[in-house]
Each structure stands twice: as structure tokens, then as C-alpha cells.
Design a protein around this motif. Structure first.
Motif, short mmCIF file in Angstrom:
data_model
loop_
_atom_site.label_atom_id
_atom_site.label_comp_id
_atom_site.label_asym_id
_atom_site.label_seq_id
_atom_site.Cartn_x
_atom_site.Cartn_y
_atom_site.Cartn_z
N SER A 42 -10.53 -23.05 -23.04
CA SER A 42 -9.27 -22.18 -22.66
C SER A 42 -9.25 -22.04 -20.92
O SER A 42 -10.45 -21.68 -20.43
CB SER A 42 -8.99 -21.34 -23.26
N GLY A 43 -8.20 -21.92 -20.35
CA GLY A 43 -7.95 -21.24 -19.22
C GLY A 43 -8.02 -22.15 -18.47
O GLY A 43 -8.07 -22.52 -17.31
N GLU A 47 -2.55 -27.29 -19.57
CA GLU A 47 -0.82 -27.17 -19.34
C GLU A 47 -0.47 -28.06 -17.83
O GLU A 47 0.95 -28.51 -17.32
CB GLU A 47 -0.32 -26.02 -19.27
N ASP A 109 1.20 -28.13 -27.39
CA ASP A 109 -1.07 -27.53 -27.08
C ASP A 109 -1.29 -27.57 -27.76
O ASP A 109 -0.65 -27.42 -28.99
CB ASP A 109 0.32 -26.56 -26.27
N ARG A 184 -17.53 -26.03 -10.63
CA ARG A 184 -16.19 -26.45 -9.98
C ARG A 184 -16.56 -25.00 -9.51
O ARG A 184 -15.29 -24.73 -8.12
CB ARG A 184 -15.44 -26.98 -10.20
N LEU A 191 -8.76 -21.05 -4.67
CA LEU A 191 -7.21 -20.66 -6.16
C LEU A 191 -7.10 -19.26 -5.67
O LEU A 191 -6.36 -18.56 -5.84
CB LEU A 191 -8.79 -20.75 -7.55
N PHE A 195 -2.95 -18.20 -5.89
CA PHE A 195 -2.88 -16.44 -6.47
C PHE A 195 -2.39 -15.54 -5.75
O PHE A 195 -1.05 -14.84 -5.93
CB PHE A 195 -3.83 -16.18 -7.77
N ARG A 198 0.91 -16.33 -3.68
CA ARG A 198 1.84 -16.30 -5.56
C ARG A 198 2.67 -15.37 -5.63
O ARG A 198 3.34 -15.26 -5.72
CB ARG A 198 1.30 -17.01 -6.31
N VAL A 222 -9.84 -20.80 -15.38
CA VAL A 222 -8.69 -20.14 -13.81
C VAL A 222 -7.36 -19.00 -14.54
O VAL A 222 -7.58 -18.10 -13.79
CB VAL A 222 -7.50 -21.61 -13.59
N ARG A 223 -7.21 -18.75 -15.62
CA ARG A 223 -6.37 -18.32 -16.05
C ARG A 223 -7.12 -16.24 -16.30
O ARG A 223 -6.19 -15.47 -15.57
CB ARG A 223 -5.96 -17.86 -17.09
#
Ligand SMILES: Nc1ncnc2c1ncn2[C@@H]1O[C@H](COP(=O)(O)OP(=O)(O)OP(=O)(O)O)[C@@H](O)[C@H]1O
Ligand SMILES: [Mg+2]
Length: 331
Positions: A42-43, A47, A109, A184, A191, A195, A198, A222-223
Motif C-alpha cells: 500500500s502507498g 495508481e 484497483d 529505495r 520525494l 511534496f 506541491r 510514499v503515502r
């Protein structure tokens, strides 16, 4: 990262070998129409990658289908649409998600949650490129790219009978596993940068905050990283993101390694954080010299890692690269 910048690929951030390989595959897959199965915790960005594959040959719409939400008597109609009068309450004909995705991409998904009776219909769609709306006697043809994602082990589901084996084989022709963030970690500074950008936040991280983030294992991938940044920015009005602002799980990882920039702190390890300060300026020193020295110190502190150095300096990587060139700094 700006569109067109090196390493930019439809919003997929990272320069680790794993992400570079995925970027290469995305470009390749963009040229084909084969179904793709995306695997990963997850994350991890399933997507993001699905959207990137779609964007690589952008035709039609990208239609996300949350298979976990497909429950109840209207599921078939939601997916495949229905004709007028197909069932009580069907006063008008309605297009389903599959028809909306015609000419584009349907993203299934959490495919492991797709009800078994819908799995049969999806298999037919993949093999024959056709489907039948509820209440219709006729099959309709569609031209659809199917991308499916799961964090589960579908092979086990297939062995246990909760997932159709034939559908599993059909989907598994091209599968792509997204690496966990802990495998990684080199991508973390970029990242964070991404963010912050963003959020249009101009914050900088103190070195112990960055250390804690580098030492943490990120079970939510990442989430979780994105949420942590958002939380820190929300809690902070000042320019620095402090370790106290991190969620407690992360805070405990700060002490595992010595602070990143202690080596450059004026002659001692005991200098207070944040450590990236402009050195005391002798009279008549040019601003450019101070800037060059500060950049060099950041590079020493980060063992030549430019992404981290940019983060410590509070400037974008592109700006850092330009300045490295300007000052003829090689490393
Ligand atoms: N490589 C990446 N570059 C930029 N953003 C990323 C990357 N990977 C993930 N993200 C961001 O992290 C968040 C989670 O990504 P995404 O929804 O694609 O993960 P997922 O694998 O689908 O997770 P889940 O299984 O929980 O649905 C999103 O906000 C996404 O924008
Ligand atoms: Mg997802």
C-alpha cells in the motif's frame, strides 16, 4: 519536478535504479495494449504508475474502478451499464464504467476484491473485447486498456479459489512490482522536495528531521511520507521543519546516526540545529563567495548527494545544478 525535466515521468518521482527501471517499462508499456498487473505494498505508487502508463499513449479517459467498493445488487450495472427497463428503477439506459473507459484505460484497483461473478465478465472483456449491459441481449465491443492493481498475493487467492485462476493468468502476463520505500531510501529527499513543492511550502528540514526520515522504514510507503510532510507543514509557520513535528513513530529514529551536517558545523559537533547557516562574513566578502562556500559545505555534509544538499540549502535541485555549473563545482 517540472514537466520535461530529466527524470520526470508523468508525476513519478525518484531516481533510484528501481524507479528508473519502472520509468523505462512505462514508456514501453505505453506503446502496447496488453493488460498490466501492478503489485506492491500500500502507498507504493501503483495508481501513479497506472496513470503514467495511460498517459504514455494518452488515448481516451483513465477510469479508476475501486473493486473494494463494488458490492450490492447494482455492481454489474455500475460496471457494464444497463438498458432502459432492465430492472425496477432503471427508467433510463445508463452507461457503465467500462463504456466510459472505451478508447482509454480501465484501472481495476484492488482487483483481488472483485466479486467472482464480475471476474468472469472481466475475463470475457479481456479475451473478446466485448461485454453485455444488464438487460441487453447484444454484446458490445470496446477497445479498452486494462490495468489492475493489488497489494495482495493473487496467486494465493487463485490457489484458494477466491480469485479465478484463468483471470489471474490473463492479467499476470505483464506484471510490475513497485518497490517499498524502505528499499529505495535514496528517493526520499527528492520525494520530500516534491511534496513541499506541491504544497507550495517554502519550509526547510532541519538535519535531524531529515535524518529521522532517512532512518525510518515507512511501512505506509510514499503515502505515509506525503502525510508526514503535510502534517509538518500544517503544524509549522516558521521556515524550519523540526523533528518534534514528526509523528512519534518517526521521531524515535532520529538518533540512530549522527546529524548529517555536524561535520561542517564551525569546528564542532555540538553546534545547534538547524546547522546550515551562513558562515560569519569577513568584511568585503562577495555574496557569491559565501554562496559557493555554503554549497560546498552542504555537499560535504551530504557526502556529495546533490538532492539532499539542495534540500538542506532550501533550494530546488535545478537551482543547485545551475549554481554548481556557475561556480564550476564538480563532485
Ligand atoms: N514515485 C512517486 N512519485 C510521486 N508521488 C508518489 C510516488 N509514489 C506514490 N506517490 C504518491 O503517494 C500517494 C500514494 O500513491 P498511490 O495511491 O499511487 O499508491 P498505491 O500503491 O495505489 O497505494 P494503495 O495500495 O494504498 O492504494 C499518492 O498521493 C501519490 O501521488
Ligand atoms: Mg491505490
Amino acid at each position: 519536478m517540472e514537466r520535461g525535466a530529466p527524470g520526470w515521468s508523468h508525476g513519478l518521482v525518484g531516481q533510484s535504479p528501481q524507479i528508473c527501471e519502472i520509468r523505462r517499462l512505462i514508456e514501453k508499456l505505453g506503446r502496447t495494449h496488453a493488460p498490466v498487473l501492478l503489485l506492491g505494498e500500500s502507498g507504493t505508487g501503483k495508481e501513479v504508475v497506472a496513470r503514467a502508463i495511460h498517459a504514455a499513449n494518452a488515448n481516451g479517459e483513465f477510469v479508476p474502478i475501486d473493486c473494494g467498493a463494488l458490492v450490492g445488487p447494482l455492481v454489474e450495472s455500475e460496471l457494464f451499464g444497463h438498458t432502459k427497463g432492465a430492472f425496477t428503477g432503471a427508467s433510463e439506459a445508463k452507461r457503465g464504467l467500462i463504456e466510459v473507459a472505451d478508447g482509454g484505460t480501465a484501472f481495476f484497483d484492488e482487483i483481488g476484491d472483485l466479486p467472482l461473478d464480475m471476474q468472469v465478465k472481466l475475463l470475457r472483456l479481456l479475451q473478446e473485447h466485448e461485454f453485455r449491459p444488464v438487460g441487453s441481449l447484444k454484446q458490445r465491443s470496446v477497445n479498452i486498456r486494462v490495468i489492475a492493481a493489488t497489494h495482495e498475493d493473487l496467486a494465493r487467492g487463485a490457489a484458494r479459489g477466491t480469485f479465478r485462476q484463468d483471470l489471474y493468468y490473463r492479467l499476470n502476463i505483464v506484471s510490475l512490482r513497485l518497490p517499498a520505500l524502505r528499499d529505495r531510501k535514496g528517493d526520499i529527499p527528492e520525494l520530500i522536495d516534491h511534496f513541499l513543492e506541491r504544497l507550495e511550502a517554502h519550509h526547510r528540514l532541519t538535519s535531524d528531521t531529515l535524518d529521522a526520515m532517512m532512518n525510518y522504514d515507512w511501512p505506509g510507503n510514499v503515502r505515509e511520507l506525503q502525510n508526514s510532510i503535510e502534517r509538518m507543514v500544517a503544524l509549522n509557520t516558521g521556515p524550519w521543519l523540526h523533528i518534534e513535528d514528526l509523528p512519534s513513530a518517526l521521531r524515535n529514529h532520529g538518533a540512530a546516526e549522527p546529524p548529517l551536517v555536524s561535520a561542517v558545523a564551525a569546528g564542532s559537533e555540538t553546534a545547534p540545529l538547524p546547522l546550515l547557516y551562513a558562515p560569519p562574513r569577513p568584511a568585503g566578502l562577495f555574496l557569491a563567495t559565501v554562496e559557493k562556500e555554503t554549497i560546498l559545505k552542504a555537499l560535504v555534509a551530504t557526502h556529495g548527494d546533490r538532492a539532499k544538499a539542495a534540500l538542506l540549502l532550501g533550494i530546488g535541485r535545478t537551482t543547485l545544478y545551475r549554481k554548481l555549473k556557475e561556480y564550476k563545482i564538480e563532485n
